[in-house]
Design a protein around this motif. Structure first.
Motif, PDB file in Angstrom:
ATOM      1  N   TYR A  71       0.778  -1.191   0.077  1.00  0.00           N
ATOM      2  CA  TYR A  71       0.150  -0.171   0.303  1.00  0.00           C
ATOM      3  C   TYR A  71       1.207   0.694   0.024  1.00  0.00           C
ATOM      4  O   TYR A  71       0.551   2.406  -1.089  1.00  0.00           O
ATOM      5  N   LEU A  72       1.872   1.157   0.383  1.00  0.00           N
ATOM      6  CA  LEU A  72       2.616   2.573   1.069  1.00  0.00           C
ATOM      7  C   LEU A  72       3.603   2.502   0.235  1.00  0.00           C
ATOM      8  O   LEU A  72       3.718   3.837  -0.860  1.00  0.00           O
ATOM      9  N   ASP A  73       4.371   1.498  -0.427  1.00  0.00           N
ATOM     10  CA  ASP A  73       4.696   1.342  -2.231  1.00  0.00           C
ATOM     11  C   ASP A  73       3.781   2.282  -2.816  1.00  0.00           C
ATOM     12  O   ASP A  73       4.196   3.277  -4.062  1.00  0.00           O
ATOM     13  N   GLN A  74       2.517   1.775  -2.948  1.00  0.00           N
ATOM     14  CA  GLN A  74       2.034   2.721  -4.367  1.00  0.00           C
ATOM     15  C   GLN A  74       1.645   3.836  -4.434  1.00  0.00           C
ATOM     16  O   GLN A  74       1.190   4.883  -5.077  1.00  0.00           O
ATOM     17  N   LEU A  76       2.962   6.055  -1.513  1.00  0.00           N
ATOM     18  CA  LEU A  76       3.576   7.336  -1.933  1.00  0.00           C
ATOM     19  C   LEU A  76       4.794   7.679  -3.373  1.00  0.00           C
ATOM     20  O   LEU A  76       5.063   6.741  -3.351  1.00  0.00           O
ATOM     21  N   PRO A  77       4.747   9.250  -2.970  1.00  0.00           N
ATOM     22  CA  PRO A  77       5.759   9.501  -4.478  1.00  0.00           C
ATOM     23  C   PRO A  77       6.783   8.578  -3.682  1.00  0.00           C
ATOM     24  O   PRO A  77       7.207   8.177  -2.628  1.00  0.00           O
ATOM     25  N   GLY A  78       7.950   8.897  -4.369  1.00  0.00           N
ATOM     26  CA  GLY A  78       9.200   8.280  -4.397  1.00  0.00           C
ATOM     27  C   GLY A  78       9.550   7.143  -5.162  1.00  0.00           C
ATOM     28  O   GLY A  78       8.828   7.068  -5.917  1.00  0.00           O
ATOM     29  N   ALA A  79      11.132   6.655  -5.264  1.00  0.00           N
ATOM     30  CA  ALA A  79      10.820   5.547  -6.094  1.00  0.00           C
ATOM     31  C   ALA A  79      10.524   4.152  -6.047  1.00  0.00           C
ATOM     32  O   ALA A  79      10.280   3.909  -4.865  1.00  0.00           O
ATOM     33  N   SER A  80       9.583   3.707  -7.239  1.00  0.00           N
ATOM     34  CA  SER A  80       9.221   3.031  -6.831  1.00  0.00           C
ATOM     35  C   SER A  80       9.787   1.433  -6.306  1.00  0.00           C
ATOM     36  O   SER A  80      10.520   0.781  -6.466  1.00  0.00           O
ATOM     37  N   LEU A  81       9.370   0.643  -4.946  1.00  0.00           N
ATOM     38  CA  LEU A  81       9.863  -0.873  -4.708  1.00  0.00           C
ATOM     39  C   LEU A  81       9.324  -2.232  -5.146  1.00  0.00           C
ATOM     40  O   LEU A  81       9.056  -2.557  -4.657  1.00  0.00           O
ATOM     41  N   THR A  82       8.597  -1.851  -7.006  1.00  0.00           N
ATOM     42  CA  THR A  82       7.531  -2.562  -6.866  1.00  0.00           C
ATOM     43  C   THR A  82       8.315  -2.174  -8.709  1.00  0.00           C
ATOM     44  O   THR A  82       8.174  -1.614  -9.387  1.00  0.00           O
ATOM     45  N   PRO A  83       8.897  -3.231  -8.802  1.00  0.00           N
ATOM     46  CA  PRO A  83       9.417  -3.521 -10.514  1.00  0.00           C
ATOM     47  C   PRO A  83       7.905  -3.295 -11.352  1.00  0.00           C
ATOM     48  O   PRO A  83       6.715  -4.213 -10.975  1.00  0.00           O
ATOM     49  N   THR A  84       8.068  -2.662 -12.549  1.00  0.00           N
ATOM     50  CA  THR A  84       6.920  -2.417 -13.498  1.00  0.00           C
ATOM     51  C   THR A  84       6.792  -3.939 -14.483  1.00  0.00           C
ATOM     52  O   THR A  84       5.911  -4.617 -15.061  1.00  0.00           O
ATOM     53  N   GLU A  85       8.143  -4.361 -14.598  1.00  0.00           N
ATOM     54  CA  GLU A  85       7.784  -5.098 -15.597  1.00  0.00           C
ATOM     55  C   GLU A  85       7.253  -6.423 -15.062  1.00  0.00           C
ATOM     56  O   GLU A  85       7.694  -6.898 -14.340  1.00  0.00           O
TER      57      GLU A  85
END
Ligand SMILES: N[C@@H](CCC(=O)N[C@@H](CS)C(=O)NCC(=O)O)C(=O)O
Length: 205
Positions: A71-74, A76-85
């Motif tokens: 939830y927080l990764d989605q 909050l702004p800042g570098a994503s910690l979830t790969p898009t690929e």
């Protein structure tokens, strides 16, 4: 945002690490595990299973550390910690699941025997430690093979999977079973990378 947790708890630390990686702070509300506050009605109203952490974001309340991390990764702004690929993201989920299924429970067992029990004047049961070490060794052998050709669990970039493993590897270090990490060269190199991140250094110090 409010985070209910304890600064030494592995599950709270996962959430704090995501917050720190994102450069965000939540209002921290201590739930004192030593006093059993997690089982008191006030906390059970937030977390019906009587454990920490819990995140409150205005009128939205969420428990389960891995759900909170996502939830927080989605949010909050800042570098994503979830790969898009797609495949990298699938691998991230696979490794979070491996951590939850085969690593977190034995790592916490070891910390209880080697750190918490002695703090309470109780002796550690080394048969419990040995059985838990064997479970972790099996998982870390698998990681060691995977990490022969990549820097992070999901591939080339640091992700929530690395965040979710970090507190449990730290448990091994503070429980003086660090050889589980250092005997495996690829795991050792990975641990060096993830434990040196400023977010983790902040959360664990
Ligand atoms: N699956 C839960 C596990 C939470 C959990 O076990 N938290 C521990 C601290 S790391 C706790 O509250 N322990 C106190 C207890 O079990 O009474 C999550 O990921 O949030």
């Amino acid at each position: 945002m409010k985070l209910y947790g304890h600064p030494m708890s592995t599950c709270t630390r996962k959430v704090l690490t995501v917050l720190a990686e994102k450069g965000h702070e939540a209002q921290f509300e201590l739930v004192d595990l030593m006093k059993g506050e997690q089982k008191q009605p006030a906390h059970l109203a937030r977390q019906p299973f009587g454990v920490i952490p819990v995140l409150e974001d205005e009128d939205f309340s969420l428990y389960e550390s891995r759900a909170i991390m996502r939830y927080l990764d989605q949010k909050l702004p800042g570098a994503s910690l979830t790969p898009t690929e797609l495949r990298a993201r699938a691998l991230m989920d696979q490794w979070i699941s491996v951590e939850q299924s085969y690593v977190s429970t034995p790592a916490v067992k070891i910390v209880f025997q080697r750190v918490i029990h002695p703090m309470r004047g109780q002796q550690s049961d080394e048969s419990v430690v040995d059985a838990a070490k064997a479970e972790i060794a099996r998982a870390l052998d698998v990681v060691d093979r995977a990490m022969a050709s990549q820097e992070y669990l999901a591939g080339s970039s640091y992700s929530l999977a690395d965040v979710s493993w970090t507190p449990y590897l730290h448990c091994l270090v503070i429980s003086k079973v660090e050889e589980l990490i250092t005997d495996r060269p690829n795991v050792a190199a990975w641990w060096k990378r993830i434990s040196a991140r400023p977010a983790w250094v902040k959360v664990s110090s």
